[in-house]
Write a protein that holds these residues in place. Structure first.
Motif, PDB file in Angstrom:
ATOM      1  N   TYR A  21       0.839  -1.193   0.000  1.00 27.96           N
ATOM      2  CA  TYR A  21       0.000   0.000   0.000  1.00 27.96           C
ATOM      3  C   TYR A  21       0.875   1.245   0.000  1.00 27.96           C
ATOM      4  N   SER A  22       0.433   2.267  -0.732  1.00 27.26           N
ATOM      5  CA  SER A  22       1.217   3.494  -0.879  1.00 27.26           C
ATOM      6  C   SER A  22       1.092   4.415   0.338  1.00 27.26           C
ATOM      7  N   GLY A  23       0.025   4.246   1.109  1.00 29.56           N
ATOM      8  CA  GLY A  23      -0.209   5.149   2.230  1.00 29.56           C
ATOM      9  C   GLY A  23      -1.017   6.365   1.810  1.00 29.56           C
ATOM     10  N   LYS A  24      -1.500   6.369   0.578  1.00 28.97           N
ATOM     11  CA  LYS A  24      -2.287   7.498   0.074  1.00 28.97           C
ATOM     12  C   LYS A  24      -3.655   7.005  -0.363  1.00 28.97           C
ATOM     13  N   PHE A  25      -4.675   7.784  -0.041  1.00 26.03           N
ATOM     14  CA  PHE A  25      -5.992   7.553  -0.615  1.00 26.03           C
ATOM     15  C   PHE A  25      -6.786   8.850  -0.535  1.00 26.03           C
ATOM     16  N   MET A  26      -7.699   9.003  -1.462  1.00 28.50           N
ATOM     17  CA  MET A  26      -8.507  10.222  -1.545  1.00 28.50           C
ATOM     18  C   MET A  26      -9.836   9.963  -0.849  1.00 28.50           C
ATOM     19  N   VAL A  27     -10.235  10.878  -0.015  1.00 31.11           N
ATOM     20  CA  VAL A  27     -11.529  10.745   0.651  1.00 31.11           C
ATOM     21  C   VAL A  27     -12.224  12.105   0.621  1.00 31.11           C
ATOM     22  N   ARG A  28     -13.492  12.094   0.306  1.00 30.46           N
ATOM     23  CA  ARG A  28     -14.265  13.336   0.294  1.00 30.46           C
ATOM     24  C   ARG A  28     -15.035  13.426   1.599  1.00 30.46           C
ATOM     25  N   VAL A  29     -14.999  14.592   2.208  1.00 29.09           N
ATOM     26  CA  VAL A  29     -15.698  14.821   3.471  1.00 29.09           C
ATOM     27  C   VAL A  29     -16.553  16.073   3.337  1.00 29.09           C
TER      28      VAL A  29
END
Length: 59
Positions: A21-29
């Motif tokens: 895993y890259s340690g990055k992910f996009m999340v919308r809040v």
């Protein structure tokens, strides 16, 4: 399942626990949560990323 995959030349998927895993992910809040996190980061003099990471780790 694996025999069927081997017979058709398919490669079995890597188990989730063994993936990298890259340690990055996009999340919308919601905008209000973004604001709240940004204010908390500013008050603590740390990055928004650090505040979000710490809160996710505690969840």
């Amino acid at each position: 399942m694996f025999d069927d995959m081997a017979a058709t030349g398919e490669t079995p998927p890597v188990p989730i626990a063994d993936r990298r895993y890259s340690g990055k992910f996009m999340v919308r809040v919601p905008e209000s949560l973004h604001r709240s996190l940004a204010l908390a980061a500013a008050e603590q003099n740390v990055s928004l990323n650090r505040v979000a990471s710490e809160r996710l780790a505690r969840a």
